[in-house]
Design a protein around this motif. Structure first.
Motif, PDB file in Angstrom:
ATOM      1  N   THR A 138       0.829  -1.210   0.000  1.00  0.00           N
ATOM      2  CA  THR A 138       0.000   0.000   0.000  1.00  0.00           C
ATOM      3  C   THR A 138       0.863   1.261   0.000  1.00  0.00           C
ATOM      4  O   THR A 138       0.497   2.270  -0.630  1.00  0.00           O
ATOM      5  N   LEU A 139       2.000   1.215   0.678  1.00  0.00           N
ATOM      6  CA  LEU A 139       2.894   2.370   0.687  1.00  0.00           C
ATOM      7  C   LEU A 139       3.520   2.585  -0.686  1.00  0.00           C
ATOM      8  O   LEU A 139       3.654   3.729  -1.149  1.00  0.00           O
ATOM      9  N   THR A 140       3.907   1.511  -1.345  1.00  0.00           N
ATOM     10  CA  THR A 140       4.460   1.628  -2.699  1.00  0.00           C
ATOM     11  C   THR A 140       3.403   2.165  -3.663  1.00  0.00           C
ATOM     12  O   THR A 140       3.707   2.978  -4.552  1.00  0.00           O
ATOM     13  N   TRP A 141       2.155   1.721  -3.497  1.00  0.00           N
ATOM     14  CA  TRP A 141       1.057   2.246  -4.306  1.00  0.00           C
ATOM     15  C   TRP A 141       0.925   3.761  -4.103  1.00  0.00           C
ATOM     16  O   TRP A 141       0.784   4.514  -5.073  1.00  0.00           O
ATOM     17  N   ALA A 142       0.990   4.203  -2.841  1.00  0.00           N
ATOM     18  CA  ALA A 142       0.892   5.634  -2.561  1.00  0.00           C
ATOM     19  C   ALA A 142       2.047   6.405  -3.197  1.00  0.00           C
ATOM     20  O   ALA A 142       1.860   7.506  -3.732  1.00  0.00           O
ATOM     21  N   HIS A 143       3.240   5.820  -3.167  1.00  0.00           N
ATOM     22  CA  HIS A 143       4.411   6.492  -3.749  1.00  0.00           C
ATOM     23  C   HIS A 143       4.245   6.662  -5.253  1.00  0.00           C
ATOM     24  O   HIS A 143       4.494   7.745  -5.806  1.00  0.00           O
ATOM     25  N   HIS A 144       3.838   5.607  -5.935  1.00  0.00           N
ATOM     26  CA  HIS A 144       3.643   5.708  -7.385  1.00  0.00           C
ATOM     27  C   HIS A 144       2.520   6.688  -7.716  1.00  0.00           C
ATOM     28  O   HIS A 144       2.590   7.402  -8.720  1.00  0.00           O
ATOM     29  N   ASN A 176       0.988  12.302  -9.505  1.00  0.00           N
ATOM     30  CA  ASN A 176       0.191  13.431  -9.025  1.00  0.00           C
ATOM     31  C   ASN A 176      -1.276  13.066  -8.813  1.00  0.00           C
ATOM     32  O   ASN A 176      -2.172  13.877  -9.047  1.00  0.00           O
ATOM     33  N   LYS A 177      -1.519  11.834  -8.337  1.00  0.00           N
ATOM     34  CA  LYS A 177      -2.872  11.381  -8.022  1.00  0.00           C
ATOM     35  C   LYS A 177      -3.043  11.435  -6.508  1.00  0.00           C
ATOM     36  O   LYS A 177      -2.906  10.437  -5.801  1.00  0.00           O
ATOM     37  N   ARG A 178      -3.347  12.621  -6.016  1.00  0.00           N
ATOM     38  CA  ARG A 178      -3.316  12.873  -4.581  1.00  0.00           C
ATOM     39  C   ARG A 178      -4.342  12.039  -3.809  1.00  0.00           C
ATOM     40  O   ARG A 178      -4.078  11.601  -2.687  1.00  0.00           O
ATOM     41  N   ALA A 179      -5.496  11.786  -4.383  1.00  0.00           N
ATOM     42  CA  ALA A 179      -6.507  10.989  -3.680  1.00  0.00           C
ATOM     43  C   ALA A 179      -5.988   9.576  -3.413  1.00  0.00           C
ATOM     44  O   ALA A 179      -6.194   9.020  -2.329  1.00  0.00           O
ATOM     45  N   GLN A 180      -5.295   8.988  -4.380  1.00  0.00           N
ATOM     46  CA  GLN A 180      -4.748   7.650  -4.188  1.00  0.00           C
ATOM     47  C   GLN A 180      -3.601   7.665  -3.179  1.00  0.00           C
ATOM     48  O   GLN A 180      -3.415   6.692  -2.437  1.00  0.00           O
ATOM     49  N   VAL A 181      -2.836   8.740  -3.166  1.00  0.00           N
ATOM     50  CA  VAL A 181      -1.774   8.862  -2.161  1.00  0.00           C
ATOM     51  C   VAL A 181      -2.371   8.826  -0.757  1.00  0.00           C
ATOM     52  O   VAL A 181      -1.889   8.116   0.129  1.00  0.00           O
ATOM     53  N   ILE A 182      -3.441   9.585  -0.559  1.00  0.00           N
ATOM     54  CA  ILE A 182      -4.095   9.627   0.748  1.00  0.00           C
ATOM     55  C   ILE A 182      -4.632   8.245   1.115  1.00  0.00           C
ATOM     56  O   ILE A 182      -4.464   7.776   2.255  1.00  0.00           O
ATOM     57  N   GLN A 183      -5.261   7.575   0.166  1.00  0.00           N
ATOM     58  CA  GLN A 183      -5.810   6.250   0.441  1.00  0.00           C
ATOM     59  C   GLN A 183      -4.709   5.251   0.804  1.00  0.00           C
ATOM     60  O   GLN A 183      -4.826   4.500   1.777  1.00  0.00           O
ATOM     61  N   VAL A 232       2.073  11.714   9.909  1.00  0.00           N
ATOM     62  CA  VAL A 232       2.429  13.122   9.675  1.00  0.00           C
ATOM     63  C   VAL A 232       2.485  13.406   8.172  1.00  0.00           C
ATOM     64  O   VAL A 232       1.981  14.438   7.699  1.00  0.00           O
ATOM     65  N   ILE A 233       3.084  12.486   7.423  1.00  0.00           N
ATOM     66  CA  ILE A 233       3.146  12.660   5.963  1.00  0.00           C
ATOM     67  C   ILE A 233       1.742  12.682   5.376  1.00  0.00           C
ATOM     68  O   ILE A 233       1.442  13.461   4.450  1.00  0.00           O
ATOM     69  N   LEU A 234       0.848  11.834   5.911  1.00  0.00           N
ATOM     70  CA  LEU A 234      -0.538  11.809   5.440  1.00  0.00           C
ATOM     71  C   LEU A 234      -1.206  13.164   5.638  1.00  0.00           C
ATOM     72  O   LEU A 234      -1.884  13.676   4.732  1.00  0.00           O
ATOM     73  N   VAL A 235      -1.025  13.753   6.817  1.00  0.00           N
ATOM     74  CA  VAL A 235      -1.601  15.078   7.082  1.00  0.00           C
ATOM     75  C   VAL A 235      -1.022  16.110   6.121  1.00  0.00           C
ATOM     76  O   VAL A 235      -1.746  16.967   5.590  1.00  0.00           O
ATOM     77  N   ARG A 236       0.272  16.038   5.861  1.00  0.00           N
ATOM     78  CA  ARG A 236       0.897  16.979   4.937  1.00  0.00           C
ATOM     79  C   ARG A 236       0.356  16.818   3.521  1.00  0.00           C
ATOM     80  O   ARG A 236       0.129  17.809   2.823  1.00  0.00           O
ATOM     81  N   VAL A 237       0.157  15.579   3.099  1.00  0.00           N
ATOM     82  CA  VAL A 237      -0.414  15.348   1.764  1.00  0.00           C
ATOM     83  C   VAL A 237      -1.817  15.938   1.689  1.00  0.00           C
ATOM     84  O   VAL A 237      -2.199  16.567   0.687  1.00  0.00           O
ATOM     85  N   MET A 238      -2.596  15.762   2.749  1.00  0.00           N
ATOM     86  CA  MET A 238      -3.952  16.304   2.763  1.00  0.00           C
ATOM     87  C   MET A 238      -3.952  17.827   2.742  1.00  0.00           C
ATOM     88  O   MET A 238      -4.922  18.458   2.289  1.00  0.00           O
TER      89      MET A 238
END
Length: 286
Positions: free
Chosen positions: A166-172, A177-184, A244-250
């Motif tokens: 899931t972390l690798t998915w968020a990185h890709h 630049n698919k921010r919604a998928q990064v958050i998920q 913390v990174i999740l909050v920053r992405v949001m």
């Protein structure tokens, strides 16, 4: 890289800061409180808690300043390289930290126990059997049962491996630049880490209540709890970092070209995954 970052100073050097000395005072209280706590002083837990809260507050302020500097465009390419080298050496120090405990386990199993059971020691401990694990030759350790690989350790292995996916998915997704998928992806990773820790807490309760396996259960108990306990601590730290990174992405931080904060936390999490695989094989199966 944005124009603002491209025109950043050759190497940004922050001004004088009170954070290092404040963090040192916090760690002084943490260390003093911990020492008093383990020695039975009533003030120990309170001083420890005060120092920990102080230290966490300083870290929040310190990292907040660094985030503000980064988001304002003060960090150019050379700062990015410095952060990468710093994180690399930090993870290397963590590798050496766990290597020491794995080495202690290897030494106890492959050298100390066989030596205690050889012919030279039979006169001292005629009833000692050089098998792993054991309660030692002096009869001072209460009997205990070992912790097997099923079901909790195997479930936790699946949880951590899934969290790496899931972390690798968020990185890709961030690179695209698919921010919604990064958050998920980040949210799922943090959740899996929290579930892992919940299972480990239950495992420790089971070890103490049902197996009589404690930190004082000879070299097996000490190495078991030191390895798994410190790994659990690292999982907790990694989950906090990713939260913390999740909050920053949001909040809209990070771009596909500038996101080492995300990468550094991801490196740490993958390191935690690899350490667990070693633990799973060496501690629970062997």
């Amino acid at each position: 890289m944005s124009a603002n970052r491209a025109n950043a100073p050759y190497y940004f050097v922050p001004g004088l800061s009170h954070h290092p000395i404040m963090a040192s005072f916090g760690m002084l209280f943490v260390g003093s409180g911990a020492a008093g706590w383990v020695n039975g002083y009533a003030w120990g837990p309170w001083v420890f808690a005060f120092g920990l809260i102080w230290f966490l507050f300083v870290l929040r302020s310190w990292f907040g300043d660094a985030i503000s500097e980064s988001e304002s465009g003060k960090y150019g390419k050379r700062i990015d390289v410095s952060y990468r080298w710093s994180m690399s050496w930090f993870i290397f120090s963590e590798v050496m930290f766990f290597a020491a405990f794995f080495g202690a386990l290897f030494y106890a199993r492959e050298f100390s126990v066989p030596w205690l059971g050889d012919l030279n020691n039979k006169l001292l401990w005629p009833d000692f059997t050089a098998t792993w694990p054991n309660v030692g030759p002096a009869g001072l350790v209460e009997s205990f049962n070992t912790m097997g690989p099923w079901p909790i350790p195997t479930i936790n292995t699946a949880l951590l491996l899934t969290s790496g996916v899931t972390l690798t998915w968020a990185h890709h997704a961030l690179l695209q630049n698919k921010r919604a998928q990064v958050i998920q992806g980040l949210a799922l990773t943090v959740l899996l880490g929290a579930i892992f820790m919940g299972f480990q807490v239950y495992e420790y309760m089971h070890a103490y209540a049902d197996l009589n396996l404690k930190l004082t259960s000879g070299v097996y108990g000490s190495t078991f709890f030191m390895l798994t306990g410190f790994h659990g601590f690292h999982v907790t730290i990694g989950a906090i970092m990713l939260a913390v990174i999740l909050v920053r992405v949001m909040k809209g931080h990070f771009t596909p070209e500038h996101h080492f904060g995300f990468e550094g936390a991801a490196w740490y999490w993958h390191f935690v995954d690899v350490v667990w695989l070693g633990l799973y094989v060496v501690v629970y199966w062997m």
